[in-house]
Design an enzyme around this catalytic site. Structure first.
Site, PDB file in Angstrom:
ATOM      1  N   GLU A 160       0.832  -1.206   0.000  1.00  0.00           N
ATOM      2  CA  GLU A 160       0.000   0.000   0.000  1.00  0.00           C
ATOM      3  C   GLU A 160       0.869   1.259   0.000  1.00  0.00           C
ATOM      4  OE1 GLU A 160      -0.279  -2.520   1.977  1.00  0.00           O
ATOM      5  OE2 GLU A 160      -2.300  -3.339   1.859  1.00  0.00           O
ATOM      6  N   ARG A 373       7.410 -14.274   1.376  1.00  0.00           N
ATOM      7  CA  ARG A 373       6.666 -13.061   1.725  1.00  0.00           C
ATOM      8  C   ARG A 373       7.365 -12.318   2.855  1.00  0.00           C
ATOM      9  NH1 ARG A 373       3.670  -9.063  -0.205  1.00  0.00           N
ATOM     10  NH2 ARG A 373       2.181  -8.248   1.292  1.00  0.00           N
ATOM     11  N   LEU A 413      14.715  -7.358   1.626  1.00  0.00           N
ATOM     12  CA  LEU A 413      13.580  -6.462   1.431  1.00  0.00           C
ATOM     13  C   LEU A 413      13.819  -5.527   0.251  1.00  0.00           C
ATOM     14  CD1 LEU A 413      12.741  -5.442   5.110  1.00  0.00           C
ATOM     15  CD2 LEU A 413      11.241  -6.691   3.567  1.00  0.00           C
ATOM     16  N   GLY A 414      12.746  -5.239  -0.479  1.00  0.00           N
ATOM     17  CA  GLY A 414      12.784  -4.202  -1.493  1.00  0.00           C
ATOM     18  C   GLY A 414      13.462  -4.565  -2.802  1.00  0.00           C
ATOM     19  N   ASN A 440      -0.118  -8.806  -5.547  1.00  0.00           N
ATOM     20  CA  ASN A 440      -0.108  -7.939  -6.718  1.00  0.00           C
ATOM     21  C   ASN A 440       0.629  -8.601  -7.889  1.00  0.00           C
ATOM     22  OD1 ASN A 440      -0.224  -5.778  -8.426  1.00  0.00           O
ATOM     23  ND2 ASN A 440       1.184  -4.483  -7.260  1.00  0.00           N
ATOM     24  N   GLU A 443       3.397  -5.865 -10.797  1.00  0.00           N
ATOM     25  CA  GLU A 443       4.852  -5.670 -10.805  1.00  0.00           C
ATOM     26  C   GLU A 443       5.530  -6.641 -11.758  1.00  0.00           C
ATOM     27  OE1 GLU A 443       5.488  -4.077  -6.251  1.00  0.00           O
ATOM     28  OE2 GLU A 443       5.503  -6.221  -6.640  1.00  0.00           O
TER      29      GLU A 443
END
Length: 531
Positions: A160, A373, A413-414, A440, A443
């Site tokens: 989000e 995740r 992460l990222g 999602n 991406e």
């Protein structure tokens, strides 16, 4: 809890018998309809006409000695930030009249506050909260509030938050005079978003939805408007903002089927209706979600559809060092069959272990990229594959790929979007267990992957359908049993693989065009022009 429910039922019974209960600064006055009419007639000659807002709150009651919302112009406290120290800002006193449902909600919130605070301490002890900034969750700031108008964007987690960043950048470009404050709740979101937000955006952790935490936060930051992203419908925050006359907007609003069913129950429907009535603007992520909000009695003219912001993300900045590392990694993938399983959960491990083992039998040079995740889940996945005699390399250990490496775990992460660009096939996790609700897919489509997803996709179903309508080859939806067959088909037909990659990219760009601009126009009309 049973006592609170009985008290609430008794309170509602009194409300039905005697009429509305008016809360003043000191006590609650129970007023019968006959007394209300007499008092209104006596005071009508000497009191000015009621405003529209007061009429809604009071009906024909006389205006109280203190109006329900009054402001006094006072400057900000010295802060060391930009702007003039004499810039006035309205400081709102506590409201003197409350809706009965709001009183019940407040009583319940104060009742459970000690338990929520205890849970926060437990999360801090387990490392789930930021070690030095966890107090921000109680509404205590760690940054200075500059002078001027301020708009607060709030997103719960990483997905989000990333969806909100293009809108934030657009707002800064169109209205540079308005300060932007952004908050999230998870540490994973914090670690990624802090590095990609514009430098002039203030970033904090969001307060818990407790009366004291919310009031402390609002009193310090004094936002002129609040933009909530997706499903952040918190009663104390919404009602606190309404009491302080702060504009509320819900961007990319969504509600799962379970949430919609629960909010539709007779006991809580009046509460969600009351909360939605406080919004100036609701932008649902799909037309079906807009229908949900209308069925929950949101005002129809504030609901506008602009598209799904999940399509509107922007590329994450990469340092030169990271670019060189990825170039080196990409060179090692030449002449190998590569596929990725992204955002996988514990419930799905066996599906992907079985798929990897089956694919390896037919493709000995196979490389499977696993992106859990939660990064801390990567070690557990690595150990499970090692028990199957699979040679594993891990991103967190900076392991190098060798000819015998068949599995690469990205437990960082990222970096998901970066690795999407290196793999031709992406299987989106969170969709191969009935307990999960998908993730999602935009991406992977934007990166030019052939996109596969499982059958359990929750509110992402609208995204899958939109992309398939745009181009039927863009997304493949398969079950766990069909996964190996679908990947083998793509590995065996280079033209089909290329066609699906092009289809997913075309569908993505067709659906993402103009979304941010449409959102900005709605925000400008309903929010920014009112500041």
């Amino acid at each position: 809890m049973l006592g609170l429910i009985k008290m609430a039922k008794g309170y509602m019974g009194l409300h039905m018998v005697y009429g509305p209960i008016v809360v003043s600064d000191s006590c609650w006055h129970l007023t019968k309809s006959k007394q209300r009419r007499r008092t209104a007639q006596k005071t009508q000659r000497r009191t000015p006409p009621h405003s529209t807002a007061a009429t809604v709150l009071y009906g024909r009651l006389p205006r109280p000695a203190n109006p329900p919302l009054r402001s006094r112009q006072t400057p900000y406290p010295p802060c060391g930030g930009g702007g003039s120290a004499a810039t006035p800002y309205p400081i709102y006193d506590s409201i003197s009249v409350r809706d009965p449902l709001d009183g019940m909600r407040t009583a319940l919130s104060y009742g459970i506050s000690p338990l929520v605070r205890l849970h926060l301490w437990w999360r801090k002890f387990r490392g789930r909260e930021h070690p030095s900034r966890w107090r921000e969750r109680l509404g205590l700031p760690s940054a200075c509030r500059p002078n001027g108008r301020l708009v607060w964007f709030h997103a719960v987690s990483l997905g989000e938050g990333l969806a909100a960043i293009p809108v934030i950048k657009c707002c800064l470009a169109r209205r540079p005079d308005v300060i932007i404050l952004m908050t999230t709740t998870t540490t994973s979101a914090f670690e990624v978003i802090k590095n990609i937000l514009p430098s002039n955006v203030i970033y904090q952790f969001a307060p818990l939805d407790l009366p004291t935490a919310v009031d402390t936060f609002l009193h310090y930051w004094k936002p002129n408007a609040i933009m909530l992203i997706e499903s952040e419908l918190w009663p104390n925050l919404i009602m606190g903002a309404a009491r302080n006359n702060i504009h509320l907007s819900l961007i990319n609003g969504r509600m799962s089927q379970n949430s919609f069913r629960n909010w539709s129950r007779p006991l809580v429907l009046p509460l969600i209706t009351l909360m939605l009535s406080k919004f100036s603007l609701i932008l649902p992520l799909s037309t079906n979600q807009g229908i949900h909000f209308q069925l929950l009695q949101a005002t129809p003219f504030i609901i506008n559809f602009c598209g799904d912001l999940k399509y509107a993300f922007q590329d994450v900045y990469m340092s030169e060092r990271n670019k060189s590392n990825l170039d080196e990694f990409q060179a090692q993938l030449i002449n190998r069959k590569v596929w990725m399983a992204s955002s996988i959960h514990r419930d799905e491990e066996e599906v992907f272990i079985g798929a990897h083992n089956s694919l390896t039998k037919k493709h000995p040079d196979l490389l499977t990229i696993i992106v859990p995740r939660k990064p801390q889940h990567g070690q557990a996945i690595s150990m499970k594959f090692q028990k199957e005699n699979v040679r594993v390399a891990m991103r967190s250990r900076n392991d190098k790929l060798t000819a015998g490496t068949n599995l690469y775990v990205i437990d960082s992460l990222g970096e998901l979007r970066k690795f999407y660009k290196l793999t031709p096939i992406a299987v989106i996790g969170g969709s191969f267990s009935p307990r999960l609700r998908g993730h999602n897919i935009a991406e992977a489509a934007a990166a030019g992957c052939a996109v596969l997803t499982g059958p359990h996709i929750g509110h992402f179903k609208h995204m899958v359908l939109e992309m398939q309508r745009s181009n039927p080859l863009s997304v493949i939806q398969v079950s766990g049993e069909q996964l190996v067959e679908a990947i083998n088909e793509l590995f065996g037909d280079a033209k089909l693989l290329e066609a699906r990659r092009e289809a997913s990219m075309q569908a993505y760009y067709g659906l993402s065009c103009g979304v941010v601009e449409k959102v900005w126009r709605m925000l400008q009309l309903h929010i920014y022009e009112q500041l």
